[in-house]
Design an enzyme around this catalytic site. Structure first.
Site, PDB file in Angstrom:
ATOM      1  N   CYS A 110      11.982   7.339  16.295  1.00  0.00           N
ATOM      2  CA  CYS A 110      10.881   6.650  15.874  1.00  0.00           C
ATOM      3  C   CYS A 110      11.945   5.342  17.203  1.00  0.00           C
ATOM      4  CB  CYS A 110      11.001   5.320  14.611  1.00  0.00           C
ATOM      5  SG  CYS A 110      10.141   7.151  14.168  1.00  0.00           S
ATOM      6  N   HIS A 246      10.580  -1.319  15.256  1.00  0.00           N
ATOM      7  CA  HIS A 246       9.570  -0.186  14.929  1.00  0.00           C
ATOM      8  C   HIS A 246       8.794  -1.017  13.708  1.00  0.00           C
ATOM      9  CE1 HIS A 246       8.809   3.503  14.242  1.00  0.00           C
ATOM     10  NE2 HIS A 246       9.677   3.915  12.950  1.00  0.00           N
ATOM     11  N   ASN A 276       3.004   4.262  10.211  1.00  0.00           N
ATOM     12  CA  ASN A 276       4.381   4.328  11.655  1.00  0.00           C
ATOM     13  C   ASN A 276       3.281   5.691  12.127  1.00  0.00           C
ATOM     14  OD1 ASN A 276       6.875   6.099  12.321  1.00  0.00           O
ATOM     15  ND2 ASN A 276       7.979   5.817  10.185  1.00  0.00           N
TER      16      ASN A 276
HETATM   17  N1  ACO Z   1       2.267   6.687  -4.943  1.00  0.00           N
HETATM   18  C1  ACO Z   1       2.888   6.276  -5.545  1.00  0.00           C
HETATM   19  N2  ACO Z   1       4.191   6.313  -6.346  1.00  0.00           N
HETATM   20  C2  ACO Z   1       5.330   7.136  -5.412  1.00  0.00           C
HETATM   21  C3  ACO Z   1       4.408   6.900  -4.311  1.00  0.00           C
HETATM   22  C4  ACO Z   1       3.553   6.939  -3.899  1.00  0.00           C
HETATM   23  N3  ACO Z   1       2.552   7.739  -2.740  1.00  0.00           N
HETATM   24  N4  ACO Z   1       5.261   7.365  -3.519  1.00  0.00           N
HETATM   25  C5  ACO Z   1       7.033   7.724  -4.192  1.00  0.00           C
HETATM   26  N5  ACO Z   1       6.176   7.192  -5.357  1.00  0.00           N
HETATM   27  C6  ACO Z   1       7.406   7.069  -6.544  1.00  0.00           C
HETATM   28  C7  ACO Z   1       8.446   8.080  -6.673  1.00  0.00           C
HETATM   29  O1  ACO Z   1       7.497   9.202  -6.876  1.00  0.00           O
HETATM   30  C8  ACO Z   1       9.166   6.784  -7.601  1.00  0.00           C
HETATM   31  O2  ACO Z   1       8.486   6.810  -8.890  1.00  0.00           O
HETATM   32  P1  ACO Z   1       9.277   7.054 -10.227  1.00  0.00           P
HETATM   33  O3  ACO Z   1      10.002   6.602 -10.670  1.00  0.00           O
HETATM   34  O4  ACO Z   1       9.411   7.394 -11.176  1.00  0.00           O
HETATM   35  O5  ACO Z   1      10.707   8.510  -9.801  1.00  0.00           O
HETATM   36  C9  ACO Z   1       8.510   5.542  -7.171  1.00  0.00           C
HETATM   37  O6  ACO Z   1       7.074   5.474  -6.769  1.00  0.00           O
HETATM   38  C10 ACO Z   1      10.183   5.511  -6.531  1.00  0.00           C
HETATM   39  O7  ACO Z   1      10.336   5.509  -5.796  1.00  0.00           O
HETATM   40  P2  ACO Z   1      11.228   5.375  -4.188  1.00  0.00           P
HETATM   41  O8  ACO Z   1      11.281   6.632  -3.432  1.00  0.00           O
HETATM   42  O9  ACO Z   1      12.411   5.033  -4.974  1.00  0.00           O
HETATM   43  O10 ACO Z   1      10.532   4.214  -3.597  1.00  0.00           O
HETATM   44  P3  ACO Z   1      10.883   3.122  -2.344  1.00  0.00           P
HETATM   45  O11 ACO Z   1      10.686   2.448  -3.116  1.00  0.00           O
HETATM   46  O12 ACO Z   1      12.497   3.080  -1.699  1.00  0.00           O
HETATM   47  O13 ACO Z   1      10.117   2.919  -1.596  1.00  0.00           O
HETATM   48  C11 ACO Z   1       9.536   3.959   0.503  1.00  0.00           C
HETATM   49  C12 ACO Z   1       9.979   4.245  -0.347  1.00  0.00           C
HETATM   50  C13 ACO Z   1       8.442   3.368   1.264  1.00  0.00           C
HETATM   51  C14 ACO Z   1       9.960   5.710   1.269  1.00  0.00           C
HETATM   52  C15 ACO Z   1      11.150   3.610   1.182  1.00  0.00           C
HETATM   53  O14 ACO Z   1      12.397   4.004   0.742  1.00  0.00           O
HETATM   54  C16 ACO Z   1      11.179   3.488   2.410  1.00  0.00           C
HETATM   55  O15 ACO Z   1      10.076   3.192   3.655  1.00  0.00           O
HETATM   56  N6  ACO Z   1      11.844   3.831   3.064  1.00  0.00           N
HETATM   57  C17 ACO Z   1      12.238   4.570   4.656  1.00  0.00           C
HETATM   58  C18 ACO Z   1      10.897   5.142   4.916  1.00  0.00           C
HETATM   59  C19 ACO Z   1      10.639   5.359   6.522  1.00  0.00           C
HETATM   60  O16 ACO Z   1      11.014   4.236   7.318  1.00  0.00           O
HETATM   61  N7  ACO Z   1      10.575   6.175   7.354  1.00  0.00           N
HETATM   62  C20 ACO Z   1      10.367   5.960   8.997  1.00  0.00           C
HETATM   63  C21 ACO Z   1      11.991   6.411   9.487  1.00  0.00           C
HETATM   64  S1  ACO Z   1      10.954   5.830  11.223  1.00  0.00           S
HETATM   65  C22 ACO Z   1      11.723   7.956  11.957  1.00  0.00           C
HETATM   66  O17 ACO Z   1      12.343   8.400  12.655  1.00  0.00           O
HETATM   67  C23 ACO Z   1      10.151   8.520  11.627  1.00  0.00           C
END
Ligand code: ACO
Length: 354
Positions: A110, A246, A276
């Site tokens: 990214c 980004h 993204n």
């Molecule tokens: N829908 C509903 N529930 C979900 C979903 C979904 N799509 N995905 C996860 N959950 C649940 C999980 O199972 C978890 O449930 P639990 O508490 O019962 O175990 C709960 O939601 C919380 O999950 P987390 O992973 O802790 O959620 P978080 O608040 O960390 O958000 C996210 C997740 C959105 C992925 C966040 O961590 C994030 O944005 N991280 C950065 C990701 C990013 O930027 N990636 C791109 C990188 S750039 C590149 O190079 C491609």
């Protein structure tokens, strides 16, 4: 000092929309969770190869500068989702648009567009290049894992492009810095799209991500990059007129802006519409920001990015006098009558989509 000034811009976002509600019809998620955790409302799914999207965005950027591909000494496509291993997406763009300049793809995930801008600027400063096309283009829908709800909801397809030319004036890339921490390779990876899958047929071809680790590193590293970039430009954070980050997660963008104490009104976002799009997200946002009048002549535009690697980088660009396109092209790619879900179904047999 000779540096790269952005004189053309354009973007291509595929017509097929995939909404959060569409996703919730096939995986265990819901619109409220996706919007509150990421800021994403919908994303686009491409019906054409990545190189077609890259070419469409490039066509617009060249018209915007009233130049042709034959004027380009260099074409860089920042991408981690090329059509093929060989040739590069950049070579395909040149096949469609013409010219005999150098072509190469650049994979910094990214962060690729900020890397590409910086590489082109270095070649312009060295005098080996006068004009270059820098494109960010991604078809990450090819790698979506619909059995992994934590990643499937985040990504989309699209392309953005800029044309840069050598300038001795006040406008152009004032400073940039690029970094990577190779100890974090495994927190964000797509394993099966490389040669590993030839030797190990069980390697998954989907995004594998430790979301929280990526989140934490992204905020810290993009903040550090921005601070170094403004300082190296002899400026201060309060001089930033427009911040284009980004577009990975609205919470990451907001947290970075808060960390830098930047006025939220200076932050341009469009993640709600596209999700993204990896290396394409900054040039798409830049193109839209310009077309919506969010960038004025002489503005200091800060671009910050992070991605798999873990890579990160920042660039400070002083905008020139022109903030409108010189020309637009009517040429568009053929449309599709398929929905985003139907396009996903074409590559996700057995997941209940077909
Ligand atoms: N829908 C509903 N529930 C979900 C979903 C979904 N799509 N995905 C996860 N959950 C649940 C999980 O199972 C978890 O449930 P639990 O508490 O019962 O175990 C709960 O939601 C919380 O999950 P987390 O992973 O802790 O959620 P978080 O608040 O960390 O958000 C996210 C997740 C959105 C992925 C966040 O961590 C994030 O944005 N991280 C950065 C990701 C990013 O930027 N990636 C791109 C990188 S750039 C590149 O190079 C491609």
């Amino acid at each position: 000092m000779r540096r790269a000034a952005i004189i053309g811009w354009g973007d291509y976002t595929p017509p097929a929309v995939l909404t959060n509600t569409d996703l919730a019809s096939v995986i265990d998620t819901n619109d409220e969770w996706i919007r509150s955790r990421s800021g994403i409302k919908e994303r686009r799914i491409s019906h054409v190869p990545n190189s077609d999207m890259a070419t469409a965005a490039a066509r617009q950027a060249l018209a915007s500068a009233d130049l042709s591909a034959a004027d380009m000494d260099l074409i860089i496509v920042a991408t981690c989702s090329p059509d093929r291993a060989i040739p590069s997406v950049a070579a395909y763009v040149q096949r469609e648009l013409g010219g005999l300049g150098a072509t190469m793809d650049l994979n910094a995930a990214c962060s690729g567009f900020v890397y590409g801008l910086s590489v082109a600027n270095g070649m312009i400063a060295a005098g080996t290049v006068d004009k270059a096309l820098i494109i960010g283009a991604e078809r990450l829908s090819a790698f979506l894992d619909l059995t992994d709800r934590s990643t499937a909801v985040l990504f989309g397809d699209g392309a953005g492009a800029v044309v840069v030319e050598a300038s001795d004036g006040p406008e152009g890339l004032l400073s940039s810095n690029l970094h990577s921490d190779g100890s974090l390779t495994e927190i964000l990876t797509i394993r099966g799209a490389g040669t590993e899958s030839v030797f190990d047929h069980d390697v998954p071809t989907t995004v594998d991500m430790e979301g929280r680790e990526v989140f934490r590193n992204a905020v810290t590293r993009m903040g550090e990059g921005a601070i170094v970039a403004v300082e190296n430009a002899g400026l201060a954070l309060e001089d930033i007129d427009v911040l284009i980050s980004h577009q990975a997660n609205i919470r990451i963008i907001d947290a970075t802006a808060r960390r830098l104490n930047i006025d939220p009104d200076t932050v341009y976002t469009n993640i709600h519409a596209y999700g993204n799009t990896s290396a394409a997200s900054i040039p798409i946002a830049l193109s839209e920001a310009l077309d919506q009048g969010a960038i004025s002549p002489g503005d200091l535009v800060a671009m910050v990015a992070f991605g798999g690697g873990l890579t990160w980088g920042a660039a400070m660009v002083r905008w020139g006098e022109r903030t409108t396109r010189l020309r637009r092209v009517d040429h568009e790619l053929p449309g599709t009558d398929k929905t985003g879900l139907e396009l996903l179904a074409a590559r996700t047999q057995g997941l209940g989509l077909e």
